[in-house]
Write a protein that holds these residues in place. Structure first.
Motif, PDB file in Angstrom:
ATOM      1  N   LYS A 174       0.811  -1.225   0.000  1.00 44.00           N
ATOM      2  CA  LYS A 174       0.000   0.000   0.000  1.00 44.00           C
ATOM      3  C   LYS A 174       0.841   1.270   0.000  1.00 44.00           C
ATOM      4  O   LYS A 174       0.319   2.370  -0.116  1.00 44.00           O
ATOM      5  CB  LYS A 174      -0.909   0.012   1.238  1.00 44.00           C
ATOM      6  N   LEU A 175       2.162   1.104   0.194  1.00 45.91           N
ATOM      7  CA  LEU A 175       3.003   2.299   0.289  1.00 45.91           C
ATOM      8  C   LEU A 175       3.242   2.940  -1.066  1.00 45.91           C
ATOM      9  O   LEU A 175       3.402   2.251  -2.061  1.00 45.91           O
ATOM     10  CB  LEU A 175       4.360   1.927   0.893  1.00 45.91           C
ATOM     11  N   THR A 176       3.296   4.259  -1.078  1.00 48.48           N
ATOM     12  CA  THR A 176       3.721   4.961  -2.288  1.00 48.48           C
ATOM     13  C   THR A 176       5.066   5.624  -1.992  1.00 48.48           C
ATOM     14  O   THR A 176       5.339   5.966  -0.843  1.00 48.48           O
ATOM     15  CB  THR A 176       2.711   6.047  -2.688  1.00 48.48           C
ATOM     16  N   PRO A 177       5.901   5.797  -3.012  1.00 48.62           N
ATOM     17  CA  PRO A 177       7.220   6.417  -2.792  1.00 48.62           C
ATOM     18  C   PRO A 177       7.088   7.766  -2.104  1.00 48.62           C
ATOM     19  O   PRO A 177       7.884   8.136  -1.241  1.00 48.62           O
ATOM     20  CB  PRO A 177       7.779   6.581  -4.206  1.00 48.62           C
ATOM     21  N   ASP A 178       6.033   8.471  -2.487  1.00 43.58           N
ATOM     22  CA  ASP A 178       5.788   9.792  -1.939  1.00 43.58           C
ATOM     23  C   ASP A 178       5.557   9.747  -0.430  1.00 43.58           C
ATOM     24  O   ASP A 178       6.094  10.540   0.337  1.00 43.58           O
ATOM     25  CB  ASP A 178       4.530  10.328  -2.656  1.00 43.58           C
ATOM     26  N   GLN A 179       4.763   8.753  -0.039  1.00 46.07           N
ATOM     27  CA  GLN A 179       4.417   8.593   1.379  1.00 46.07           C
ATOM     28  C   GLN A 179       5.667   8.240   2.193  1.00 46.07           C
ATOM     29  O   GLN A 179       5.881   8.784   3.279  1.00 46.07           O
ATOM     30  CB  GLN A 179       3.379   7.474   1.474  1.00 46.07           C
ATOM     31  N   GLU A 213       8.747   8.945   1.497  1.00 48.47           N
ATOM     32  CA  GLU A 213       9.626  10.109   1.578  1.00 48.47           C
ATOM     33  C   GLU A 213       9.102  11.118   2.607  1.00 48.47           C
ATOM     34  O   GLU A 213       9.862  11.686   3.386  1.00 48.47           O
ATOM     35  CB  GLU A 213       9.715  10.757   0.190  1.00 48.47           C
ATOM     36  N   ARG A 214       7.777  11.295   2.610  1.00 47.16           N
ATOM     37  CA  ARG A 214       7.179  12.266   3.523  1.00 47.16           C
ATOM     38  C   ARG A 214       7.398  11.845   4.985  1.00 47.16           C
ATOM     39  O   ARG A 214       7.766  12.654   5.830  1.00 47.16           O
ATOM     40  CB  ARG A 214       5.673  12.368   3.222  1.00 47.16           C
TER      41      ARG A 214
END
Lengths: 215, 442
Positions: free
Chosen positions: B20-25, B27-28
């Motif tokens: 469920k993880l996105t690269p954006d998440q 990094e944030r």
């Protein structure tokens, strides 16, 4: 080139070394205040107790279970710190330039300590290559740092024994020395001035807060 | 280096959550923790480390795995925090999964390496920062996350309901009365000198320990009480899973309960991490320099009872015993000498371990590692061969483990390496050998 190295280069190196180190320490103190869990738990008594144990050879169990490394490490650091301060050539330069002087090591002692730094330094390089654990966490930077540290000592020896053209070697010696000083605040050589603080904090955590020993 | 048996372990807490993880998440979250939750310590530690590897000899996982470089403490930092910093949080789910495995199942944050680093770099803290990031991303071993969920929902670690709690105490009060008829477990006694708190596994699976304490308190003539409400559990797995918000809530409730009962101090059962949570990590998160009410660990309390003669020994315990020094009370409170005083007072035949006191090897069960559950058990066992060798060398038949995590961890080690030993809490030996005053027997 020689004139530049003797003059402005030394100043640039000293300014970056002292200014950079001071900057790093001040920002450490400001940041550690922000963190809130550092200062309230610092203790002079336990901080100093910890430092004492870790600057005395064989003062800790980790040193005792690795005696060869401990001896090499103490010889290396003693030579690294003391030789540049007390070698005759340096003290004469300071006297000439700034009119300050202090006592000096006999030439044979300086010479022996310099050789010791180079030998132990080379052993550290070989250890990094030969020991899989240390090799695994060593990058190009780690080897480069050892080269930076050993540079002034190798060239110092070459100058002392008048190998190759003296003037060229002494110029390279000054450059390597300057790089060494500049690298201290900019790389992990900063452990030189961070050491008492990280050690004192851990000593305080262990002694003051947890009432336990950390050596 | 990457392809090792542990990477094949199936754990839905890691495998499903990373999907469920996105690269954006990622990094944030990394940026949030780096910018807002860490400061001088992380920065100075990372800048100071010279990658010398001297921390390695401290780690039971490293020694047990034939000095496999992957398991050295510095390598664990390299494969988690350093990489995150170097890549500024731009990593993928696979990296987070691997990091989660390292920080939760291959390190018990026992802080032995922090003690072996020449600079005093708190390596365990660096790995806890890794755990915090994994927790905020939701990538935590399933069994460990379940204990945190239980803390969040019930304020105790094992989904114990209030009626079950009270019922268990009353049952154990009756059990204690078989031995000492006047034994009680006084509930909600305002103004008692002592509030006794335990961890949830006691009512759930080791209820006899509550009966033991009832006998000990009674024999010692102590003025004590236990809460009938939430706040009785002093354990805190959220501290180890990285969910500091829940950790703070659990600790606050525990202290609030003691304050409500107006007790002079809390005595806690034989558990290590609970001591750490209540005395250090909890108060710091809550912004308190020190705990608001004195907290006394069982080892220290037993020492007090034995050294003042409140508990007398009838006949010392005969079997050959050795000891497991728990990290959080010996390295975390310097109770090693008191622990040995207690053992000497109770037992006839004691052989110490080597190394011991602050230098004892970790049980490889604390720090939340045993709570990561069955999927990781084999890995934990392989990571603690050195403990089996250390215990075997004593030739003892009983290992005294004054900590729940140590207790379960050593039991696992004994079974896995077929040592033929047994583990015991101090209280189990104490009730066997203590002299109960005649007037209490009637």
């Amino acid at each position: 080139m020689y004139e530049f190295s003797r003059g402005p280069l030394v100043w640039i190196a000293f300014v970056i070394f002292f200014g950079g180190s001071l900057y790093r320490l001040i920002s450490m103190i400001i940041n550690s205040k922000k963190e809130k869990v550092v200062h309230p738990y610092m203790s002079w008594k336990y901080g100093l107790r910890s430092i004492l144990h870790w600057v005395v050879p064989m003062g800790t169990r980790n040193m005792r279970i690795q005696p060869v490394f401990t001896v090499l490490s103490f010889l290396f650091h003693a030579g690294l710190i003391l030789t540049p301060l007390f070698v005759l050539g340096h003290v004469m330069l300071w006297k000439e330039s700034w009119g300050i002087s202090w006592w000096t090591f006999p030439e044979t002692l300086s010479n022996m300590m310099t050789i010791m730094v180079v030998i132990t330094g080379v052993i550290f390089v070989l250890r990094r290559i030969a020991d899989p654990t240390v090799r695994y966490v060593s990058t190009f930077k780690e080897y480069l740092m050892l080269l930076v540290v050993l540079g002034p000592f190798i060239t110092g020896l070459m100058a002392y024994y008048q190998l190759f053209d003296y003037r060229t070697i002494i110029t390279i010696h000054m450059w390597t020395g300057a790089i060494w000083l500049i690298a201290i605040p900019l790389t992990w050589l900063s452990h030189m001035f961070y050491f008492p603080f990280t050690r004192a904090y851990m000593g305080s955590e262990f002694g003051f807060v947890r009432r336990a020993r950390d050596w | 280096m990457e392809d090792r048996p542990e990477s094949q372990v199936v754990d839905s807490g890691l495998d499903e959550t990373i999907k469920k993880l996105t690269p954006d998440q990622i990094e944030r979250v990394v940026r949030h923790v780096m910018d807002n939750e860490t400061s001088a310590r992380l920065k100075v530690y990372v800048d100071t480390c010279v990658h010398c590897g001297l921390c390695s000899e401290a780690c039971q996982t490293y020694i047990s795995r034939d000095r496999d470089p992957w398991f050295s403490p510095v390598a664990k930092v390299k494969n988690s925090i350093w990489e995150l910093i170097r890549r500024k949080g731009k990593v993928d789910g696979a990296f987070i999964r691997r990091m989660s495995r390292i920080v939760f199942t291959e390190c018990a944050v026992c802080r032995r390496c922090s003690m072996y680093c020449p600079f005093g770099i708190d390596i365990a803290y660096l790995l806890l920062v890794g755990r915090r990031i994994c927790s905020l991303l939701g990538v935590v071993p399933k069994y460990l996350q379940d204990t945190t969920n239980s803390h969040a929902a019930t304020s105790n670690q094992m989904w114990v309901h209030q009626d079950e709690w009270i019922d268990t105490l009353q049952w154990q009060e009756e059990e204690a009365q078989f031995e000492i008829p006047s034994a009680r477990i006084p509930l909600e006694k305002e103004g008692a000198e002592i509030m006794y708190s335990v961890i949830a596994p006691e009512p759930k699976i080791l209820a006899q320990l509550l009966g033991n304490m009832s006998q000990i308190f009674t024999a010692a003539g102590a003025d004590w009480t236990m809460p009938a409400t939430d706040g009785w559990d002093n354990s805190n797995m959220a501290m180890y899973s990285g969910d500091f918000e829940v950790m703070g809530r659990v600790e606050r409730l525990h202290w609030d309960t003691a304050a409500r009962l107006k007790v002079k101090r809390i005595v806690m059962g034989e558990c290590g991490h609970a001591f750490r949570g209540a005395v250090y990590d909890g108060p710091r998160w809550l912004g308190w320099q020190y705990p608001p009410i004195p907290m006394v660990h069982a080892i220290e309390y037993y020492y007090e009872l034995l050294s003042t003669g409140k508990i007398k020994v009838k006949e010392k315990y005969k079997p050959h015993v050795t000891v497991q020094d728990p990290c959080n009370t010996v390295r975390g409170r310097g109770l090693g000498d008191k622990l040995r005083y207690v053992i000497d007072a109770l037992c006839e035949n004691f052989t110490d371990v080597s190394p011991n006191h602050e230098h004892n090897y970790c049980c490889m069960a604390g720090g939340g590692t045993i709570n990561c559950g069955p999927p990781w058990k084999k890995s934990r066992m392989l990571s603690n061969r050195v403990k089996a060798e250390q215990l075997e060398a004593t030739g003892a038949e009983i290992v005294i483990t004054p900590c729940h995590n140590c207790h379960s961890g050593i039991e696992d080690v004994i079974g896995f390496y077929k040592l033929g030993m047994h583990v015991k809490f101090i209280s189990e030996i104490m009730v066997e050998v203590m002299d109960v005053p005649e007037n209490l027997k009637a």
